[in-house]
Design a protein around this motif. Structure first.
Motif, short mmCIF file in Angstrom:
data_model
loop_
_atom_site.label_atom_id
_atom_site.label_comp_id
_atom_site.label_asym_id
_atom_site.label_seq_id
_atom_site.Cartn_x
_atom_site.Cartn_y
_atom_site.Cartn_z
N ALA A 255 46.95 32.94 39.80
CA ALA A 255 47.94 33.89 38.95
C ALA A 255 47.50 35.52 39.35
O ALA A 255 48.14 36.31 39.56
N GLN A 259 49.34 38.52 40.85
CA GLN A 259 49.53 39.60 40.21
C GLN A 259 49.15 40.73 40.83
O GLN A 259 49.53 41.91 40.95
N GLY A 263 51.32 43.93 42.49
CA GLY A 263 51.16 45.07 41.36
C GLY A 263 51.46 46.42 42.02
O GLY A 263 50.92 47.47 41.63
N GLY A 471 46.83 43.15 32.66
CA GLY A 471 47.60 42.16 32.70
C GLY A 471 47.20 40.69 32.50
O GLY A 471 45.93 40.46 32.57
N LEU A 473 46.84 36.71 31.96
CA LEU A 473 46.77 35.59 32.96
C LEU A 473 46.92 34.22 32.30
O LEU A 473 46.36 34.20 31.20
#
Length: 475
Positions: A255, A259, A263, A471, A473
């Motif tokens: 992930a 991500q 991004g 962010g 996870l």
């Protein structure tokens, strides 16, 4: 007004129906039900944005009927109907977005999710106002509702959201899951750096528990990664100049890679090159996913970054090959068909291929330049490519699909298979195919994969200066 009369008045473009729409809006709540029926009727001759505009302009009286429609079996059966309802619900002309707050307690998850989405798209002051009623949804049983709740707190900005979420973490939770949701929201708002000692301990404890029973799953492959034949994780970290390794599950690492790579909307400097995911040993190979500081900035600072990537990758593979005996680099895109690979044996790069730089390949395959004979004939540039067609080559004779409706996918596939069999055209290879033959295909991990040790998220030089990207996870 019955539906037939509405259909007569609203059939036409937005411009043609202006007077009819104005008249219906004046009638208000009395026409909400029939207009909503027209909106949800996929067979209606009325353009759905026309009926949707009427409901949006009627405003608050249309909110509850739209909510019930969103929760209906009709919306569940038809994604198109659900999309229309969500569009109209999010665009209602209301004086106060607080009218959506009661929907946060609606029994149907779709309605709760929709209300959160509307509230988080207000300006930053508005989401802050709705923080208290949104708190219970951090522990909602529906995953998508929880995700929208996290996004609402993220929309507030770190300065406002972090103190609120920390208070939630320190207080007894009124319902199960809320404190866990607050922890996820904290990471989403500002990254792991905002987690205090107790929160980090809780996250690490959960990671240890999940690692014990984790079954490898195929990763979403988009981005680039290196592969080295080693189970010595410390040596791999040293080779890439990485530090502060944090043990994670495969799910968390995958992930993070996706991500960070996707991004593009992030505004923080170095969000793409702050960390990498170093896998556990997978069938004896360690994979390194992401963009190291050195390679990223060496490419990005070049006059032509696209041209610079090849030399940087080849240099890195050669260095890794000298250290570990062999090394590979792979690249794939889920958006534009890009695929590439670089193979080093010892300290020598023996093959480098990039579909977008097909004229500048090392170890070119015989017969690649033309199509005078069935492509696939000729010796492969590397044994791992044997029996495959390289992705930049067509391989099909002119006129192979004449008479085939290319919009009919089944007919196209049938003809494609027929021509491939007739001319002996092999399947096209991609980076994952080459990886499967030489090391490990991350898209095909599964219960059969032998896992040794733990994967880690490790900081690059940029990460040591700027910290982990923000962010949340999954664990």
């Amino acid at each position: 007004m019955d539906e037939a009369a509405l259909t007569d008045r609203l059939a036409g473009s937005l411009e043609d129906t202006r007077a009819a729409r104005d008249a219906l809006v004046e009638q208000g709540v009395g026409v909400v039900a029939p207009v909503l029926d027209v909106l949800c009727d996929e067979e209606s001759p009325v353009e759905w944005t026309v009926s949707g505009d009427v409901l949006c302009r009627i405003g608050e009286p249309a909110l509850l009927p739209l909510a019930e429609a969103a929760a209906s079996a009709r919306a569940a059966r038809s994604p198109e109907v659900a999309r229309r309802i969500a569009w109209a619900t999010a665009r209602l002309e209301v004086d106060d977005p607080g009218v959506y707050v009661p929907l946060l307690k609606h029994p149907h998850a779709t309605v709760r999710e929709l209300a959160l989405s509307v509230l988080r798209h207000q300006d930053k002051a508005a989401p802050r106002r709705f923080a208290d009623p949104a708190v219970p949804l951090l522990g909602d049983p529906a995953p998508e509702v929880r995700r929208q709740a996290v996004l609402l707190f993220e929309a507030m900005g770190a300065e406002t959201a972090v103190p609120l979420l920390r208070r939630i973490r320190r207080r007894p939770a009124p319902a199960p899951g809320i404190r866990a949701g607050a922890l996820e929201a904290l990471a989403a708002v500002a990254g792991p750096a905002v987690l205090d000692r107790r929160d980090l301990a809780a996250w690490r404890r959960l990671t240890r528990i999940k690692r014990r029973t984790e079954i490898p799953e195929g990763m979403h492959v988009c981005g680039s990664w290196y592969a080295v034949p080693s189970t010595d994780q410390d040596a791999v970290l040293d080779a890439f100049g990485l530090a502060d390794p944090e043990p994670v599950t495969l799910r968390t690492g995958a992930a993070a890679w996706n991500q960070d790579h996707h991004g593009w909307h992030r505004t923080r400097t170095h969000h793409k090159c702050a960390r990498v995911f170093v896998s556990p040993a997978l069938d004896g190979w360690t994979l390194v996913f992401g963009e190291s500081s050195e390679d990223t900035h060496r490419i990005g600072d070049a006059d032509d970054p696209e041209k610079a990537q090849g030399p940087v990758v080849r240099r890195r593979c050669a260095d890794l090959g000298r250290r570990f005996g062999a090394a590979q680099w792979y690249g794939m895109s889920c958006g534009d068909g890009w695929t590439a690979w670089c193979i080093a044996e010892g300290g020598e790069v023996v093959r480098h291929y990039d579909v977008f730089e097909a004229g500048e390949r090392e170890g070119e395959r015989q017969g690649e330049r033309g199509r005078s004979r069935p492509v696939g004939a000729g010796a492969p540039a590397h044994p791992a490519e044997a029996g495959y067609l390289l992705p930049h080559l067509d391989g099909f004779p002119d006129g192979a699909f004449d008479g085939v409706d290319l919009m009919d996918f089944e007919a196209y596939l049938a003809r494609r298979r027929q021509v491939m069999d007739e001319f002996g055209i092999p399947e096209t290879c991609h980076a994952t195919d080459i990886a499967a033959r030489l090391s490990v295909d991350p898209g095909s991990l599964g219960p059969h994969t032998r896992v040794t040790g733990s994967g880690v998220l490790a900081l690059t030089a940029c990460g040591r200066e700027h910290g982990h990207p923000e962010g949340a996870l999954p664990c």
